[in-house]
Design an enzyme around this catalytic site. Structure first.
Site, PDB file in Angstrom:
ATOM      1  N   ARG A   1      -2.496   3.759 -15.908  1.00 25.21           N
ATOM      2  CA  ARG A   1      -1.602   4.997 -14.869  1.00 25.21           C
ATOM      3  C   ARG A   1      -0.354   5.733 -15.832  1.00 25.21           C
ATOM      4  O   ARG A   1      -0.248   4.671 -16.312  1.00 25.21           O
ATOM      5  CB  ARG A   1      -0.613   4.226 -13.929  1.00 25.21           C
TER       6      ARG A   1
ATOM      7  N   ARG B   1      -0.150  -1.065  -4.826  1.00 24.34           N
ATOM      8  CA  ARG B   1      -1.473  -1.463  -4.524  1.00 24.34           C
ATOM      9  C   ARG B   1      -2.183  -1.030  -5.080  1.00 24.34           C
ATOM     10  O   ARG B   1      -3.342  -2.439  -5.453  1.00 24.34           O
ATOM     11  CB  ARG B   1      -1.538  -0.836  -3.283  1.00 24.34           C
ATOM     12  N   THR B   2      -1.970  -0.280  -5.990  1.00 22.32           N
ATOM     13  CA  THR B   2      -2.778  -0.104  -6.493  1.00 22.32           C
ATOM     14  C   THR B   2      -3.697  -1.016  -7.798  1.00 22.32           C
ATOM     15  O   THR B   2      -4.477  -1.867  -8.162  1.00 22.32           O
ATOM     16  CB  THR B   2      -3.083   1.238  -7.914  1.00 22.32           C
TER      17      THR B   2
ATOM     18  N   HIS C   1      -6.201  10.965  -8.513  1.00 21.03           N
ATOM     19  CA  HIS C   1      -6.240   9.740  -8.970  1.00 21.03           C
ATOM     20  C   HIS C   1      -7.492   9.325  -7.838  1.00 21.03           C
ATOM     21  O   HIS C   1      -7.389   8.483  -6.780  1.00 21.03           O
ATOM     22  CB  HIS C   1      -4.980   9.373  -6.804  1.00 21.03           C
TER      23      HIS C   1
HETATM   24  N1  ASP Z   1       0.300   5.004  -4.006  1.00 21.31           N
HETATM   25  C1  ASP Z   1      -0.036   6.547  -4.448  1.00 21.31           C
HETATM   26  C2  ASP Z   1       0.370   7.443  -5.801  1.00 21.31           C
HETATM   27  O1  ASP Z   1       0.206   6.196  -6.347  1.00 21.31           O
HETATM   28  C3  ASP Z   1       0.064   8.211  -3.561  1.00 21.31           C
HETATM   29  C4  ASP Z   1       2.209   7.828  -3.816  1.00 21.31           C
HETATM   30  O2  ASP Z   1       2.566   7.129  -4.530  1.00 21.31           O
HETATM   31  O3  ASP Z   1       2.589   8.547  -3.076  1.00 21.31           O
HETATM   32  O4  ASP Z   1       0.259   8.478  -5.983  1.00 21.31           O
END
Ligand code: ASP
Length: 317
Positions: free
Chosen positions: A116, A66-67, A144
């Site tokens: 990231r 998603r990100t 985040h």
């Molecule tokens: N997508 C979120 C994160 O990158 C949550 C997860 O990975 O659980 O932190």
């Protein structure tokens, strides 16, 4: 090194976005207003040329669906271009290149770098070596910030307010960076927190301290059933398997909570269930049809909020 507070007419122009500690209620209002405009642009015409000629480097040392895709979609819908570097397997990082050298390279080509990385504080390190803005897309178990922005935007949209809400955070509060950022951001409002986790995954003491300093009410509990009828927002998280050194410990807590339609019967009609995703069993698929399930709204809002942030940081707002 403390991140710079965000102030001014377009308070985000040229800024690194490293931590939610940079936000206040005023600059959030500005950003969310912009995100609303982005939603209108996307719904009416799908795209604009606000960021034409701008380039975003998307540098991901950890997996993301998603990100990374919402940042890329955000840039594309605004007419900008993207240098995608995913999981750094095809880049010189596998040849041993350092983070400072990698960001210095990318800033020669791009106007903004979305990063990231598995280490806490890595975004701040990158920002130190880089003249162009760095946007923290997750620094290990640290923060985040853009997830917290879209979470807050969704809470406000679902409930028409933030002040006065009771927010239960459930699951891995120790390693979950999304709950760290969201707790900090919600602490700008008058909310009550319920921190629900197994003993070994409790919210880190420094975050509890921050909540106390703000004079906000909170309770730490182990059982979801104690809060399900009290919460306005149930923010569920995945146990972060990749952060455990002892997998036996992970196995002991991985199935601790499952939100089912049965449990949802005791929740308020107005309660919303959120999750940053991916889910690995914490919310049963049968809950998806419940109008109180907000996690798909949340992921959609991610693109609008990131469109707004990129436009503001790149000075085109
Ligand atoms: N997508 C979120 C994160 O990158 C949550 C997860 O990975 O659980 O932190």
């Amino acid at each position: 090194m403390a991140p710079k507070p965000i102030k001014g007419i377009n308070p985000f122009r040229g800024q690194d976005i490293l931590s939610v500690k940079q936000f206040d209620r005023e600059n959030l209002r500005y950003l969310f207003g912009l995100a609303e405009e982005m939603r209108i642009i996307v719904e009416r015409v799908g795209h604009s040329n606000l960021l034409q000629g701008k380039v975003m480097a998307s540098l991901f040392y950890e997996p993301s669906t998603r990100t990374s895709s919402s940042f890329i979609a955000a840039m594309s819908r605004l007419g900008g271009a993207v240098i995608p570097i995913n999981e750094v397997v095809y880049s010189s990082v596998t040849k041993g290149e350092s983070l400072p050298d990698t960001v210095r390279t990318l800033e020669s080509y791009a106007d903004v770098i979305v990063l990231r990385h598995p280490e806490v504080g890595s975004a701040a390190v990158a920002a130190h070596y880089c003249e162009k803005p760095i946007i923290n897309a997750g620094d290990g178990v640290g923060e985040h910030p853009t997830q917290a922005l879209l979470d807050l935007f969704t809470i406000e949209e679902d409930h028409n307010r933030v002040d006065g809400l009771s927010v239960a955070m459930v699951g891995d509060l120790k390693y979950g960076r999304t709950v760290h950022s969201l707790t900090r951001l919600l602490s700008l409002y008058n909310v009550k927190f319920y921190f629900v986790s197994p003993e070994i995954l409790r919210m880190p003491p420094e975050l509890i301290e921050e909540v106390k300093q703000k004079g906000l009410e909170y309770e730490e509990l182990e059982d979801v059933s104690q809060v399900i009828d009290k919460a306005d927002v149930l923010y569920v998280t995945r146990v972060q398997k990749e952060r455990f050194t002892d997998l036996a410990q992970y196995d002991a807590v991985k199935d601790y909570y499952v939100i089912t339609p049965e449990i949802m019967k005791r929740a308020k009609q107005t309660m919303t269930v959120m999750h940053p995703l991916p889910r690995v069993g914490e919310i049963s698929y049968a809950v998806d049809a419940d109008p109180r399930a907000s996690y798909f709204r949340q992921m959609k809002n991610g693109m609008y909020v990131r469109m707004a942030l990129l436009t503001a940081v790149l000075g085109r707002a």
